[in-house]
Write an enzyme that holds these catalytic residues in place. Structure first.
Site, PDB file in Angstrom:
ATOM      1  N   GLU A 166      -3.755  -7.273   4.680  1.00 21.48           N
ATOM      2  CA  GLU A 166      -2.680  -7.547   5.930  1.00 21.48           C
ATOM      3  C   GLU A 166      -2.860  -7.107   7.112  1.00 21.48           C
ATOM      4  OE1 GLU A 166       1.486  -7.437   4.364  1.00 21.48           O
ATOM      5  OE2 GLU A 166       0.600  -6.507   2.632  1.00 21.48           O
ATOM      6  N   SER A 193       3.689  -7.918  -6.900  1.00 24.46           N
ATOM      7  CA  SER A 193       4.042  -9.396  -6.507  1.00 24.46           C
ATOM      8  C   SER A 193       4.886 -10.073  -7.660  1.00 24.46           C
ATOM      9  CB  SER A 193       2.966 -10.191  -6.234  1.00 24.46           C
ATOM     10  OG  SER A 193       2.014  -9.906  -5.218  1.00 24.46           O
TER      11      SER A 193
HETATM   12  O1  LIG Z   1      -0.836  -5.870  -6.103  1.00 21.04           O
HETATM   13  P1  LIG Z   1       0.111  -6.917  -5.790  1.00 21.04           P
HETATM   14  O2  LIG Z   1       0.912  -6.474  -4.523  1.00 21.04           O
HETATM   15  O3  LIG Z   1       1.156  -7.082  -7.111  1.00 21.04           O
HETATM   16  O4  LIG Z   1      -0.144  -8.277  -5.477  1.00 21.04           O
HETATM   17  C1  LIG Z   1      -1.241  -8.792  -6.137  1.00 21.04           C
HETATM   18  O5  LIG Z   1      -0.971 -10.364  -5.834  1.00 21.04           O
HETATM   19  C2  LIG Z   1      -1.876 -10.654  -4.614  1.00 21.04           C
HETATM   20  C3  LIG Z   1      -2.621 -11.980  -4.993  1.00 21.04           C
HETATM   21  O6  LIG Z   1      -1.895 -12.867  -5.518  1.00 21.04           O
HETATM   22  C4  LIG Z   1      -2.574  -9.456  -4.186  1.00 21.04           C
HETATM   23  O7  LIG Z   1      -1.910  -9.011  -3.154  1.00 21.04           O
HETATM   24  C5  LIG Z   1      -2.734  -8.661  -5.517  1.00 21.04           C
HETATM   25  O8  LIG Z   1      -2.850  -7.233  -5.143  1.00 21.04           O
END
Ligand SMILES: O=P(O)(O)O[C@H]1O[C@H](CO)[C@@H](O)[C@H]1O
Length: 349
Positions: A145, A89
């Protein structure tokens, strides 16, 4: 035949049994037929629920399906990647560092899921980083999801079948360790597969030996060599050494953040940072023999006491990534650069 279809057929077969054997309109153990009908209906609903749950947990992506995706991609690019990179993210900037790119929106790739989370663009990008051919997933899939863990990590198998020997996974995570700060980068030295404790794993279902072995050791999941490279890099990149940490990552199902009690429990278990990804990708990558490196960008401190204000906001997390773009890109570029030297070294031997 598609393995997902086979698994569904098996679970459907099981779910139909209670109905087939249900005696209609007769008294059993003194129950009236209407009570039996209600009980039958409840049983039917329960087995439907179980079947849905099973479908959600079941393996996704037969070897043939993953191969079809790999062939689709390789037919459309000349790049033969050595390293897969998963952008967490707010870390999509990594894909923007690539040169001579060939991009594929997830919607256009056969059998590919679509990204639904803000900050995850939904694109596979082939290109070069530090002269090394790489394949970047600009947007990943999460269990919350609605995808099974197998489906979330299926793209890792695609990476392997297009030629990647290495995986770099990145994520945004909340810190449990109170020596960490927002904006730190935590190199992942190990993880706790909490969802695995409850029987959910990307390798559930029949094993296909063409991907990897049925039983998999995870003691060296995170490659010590790549970890060392990252630590050495910190000595050369201004501002990186002071924010670099090392720790244990734990994946929760999400999408809700942790309660105070959950945060405290995970702290007792030795967790340093929590997220909702990465663990299943690393398991899948190790299953097919890839060398793995991963890090978390600490986007927030987990709420560990009832007195604290809860300030969790995904959009703010994405912004933290943007602020640290420079150092993160430099770290990944340097780590990827060593894969090229490794490969050259092997050629000379
Ligand atoms: O792990 P990534 O994809 O970076 O995303 C992180 O950020 C999101 C929460 O804000 C959740 O999806 C968490 O897993």
């Amino acid at each position: 035949m598609n393995r997902a279809a086979t698994v569904n057929e098996v679970s459907n077969g099981q779910q139909q049994q209670p109905n087939k054997t249900k005696p209609s309109g007769k008294r059993i153990n003194g129950l009236s037929s209407s009570v039996q009908d209600i009980a039958g209906l409840l049983l039917f609903c329960f087995s439907c629920f179980l079947s849905l749950t099973n479908t959600n947990l079941a393996s996704y992506g037969s070897f043939e399906m993953v191969q079809e995706i790999a062939t689709y991609l390789l037919d459309r690019t000349r790049i033969r990647p050595q390293c897969g990179i998963i952008c967490g993210s707010g870390l999509g900037c990594l894909a923007e560092q690539l040169t001579d790119v060939d991009s594929f929106d997830y919607e256009t790739i056969p059998h590919f899921p679509v990204s639904t989370v803000p900050g995850h663009v939904g694109r596979l990008v082939f290109g070069y980083l530090a002269g090394v051919p790489v394949l970047c997933m600009q947007g990943r899939f999460h269990y919350y999801e609605g995808y099974s863990l197998a489906k979330c990590s299926m793209p890792v198998r695609v990476m392997r079948l297009v030629g990647c020997t290495h995986l770099i996974a990145t994520n945004a995570a909340g810190a449990i360790n109170n020596n960490f700060h927002v904006g730190d980068i935590m190199l992942i030295k190990d993880h706790i597969n909490l969802m695995g404790f409850a029987g959910n794993c990307p390798l559930l279902g029949p094993n296909d030996d063409r991907f990897g072995p049925r039983f998999l050791g995870m003691a060296k999941a995170y490659d010590p060599g790549m970890l060392q490279v990252a630590k050495d890099t910190a000595k050369h990149v201004p501002g990186l050494g002071s924010i670099l940490r090392e720790g244990v990552y734990c994946c929760v199902g999400g999408p809700n953040f942790e309660t105070v009690a959950e945060g405290r429990l995970l702290s007792l278990l030795g967790v340093d940072a929590i997220g909702m990804s990465t663990v299943h990708e690393i398991i899948t990558a190790r299953h097919c023999g890839m060398t793995c490196f991963a890090f978390s960008l600490i986007t927030n401190m987990c709420t560990m006491s009832y007195e604290e204000e809860e300030e969790h906001c995904h959009e703010t997390f994405v912004d933290v990534g943007r602020q640290l773009e420079g150092r993160i890109c430099e770290l990944v570029t340097r780590v990827v650069g060593t894969i090229r030297s490794e490969a050259n070294g092997r050629k000379k031997e």
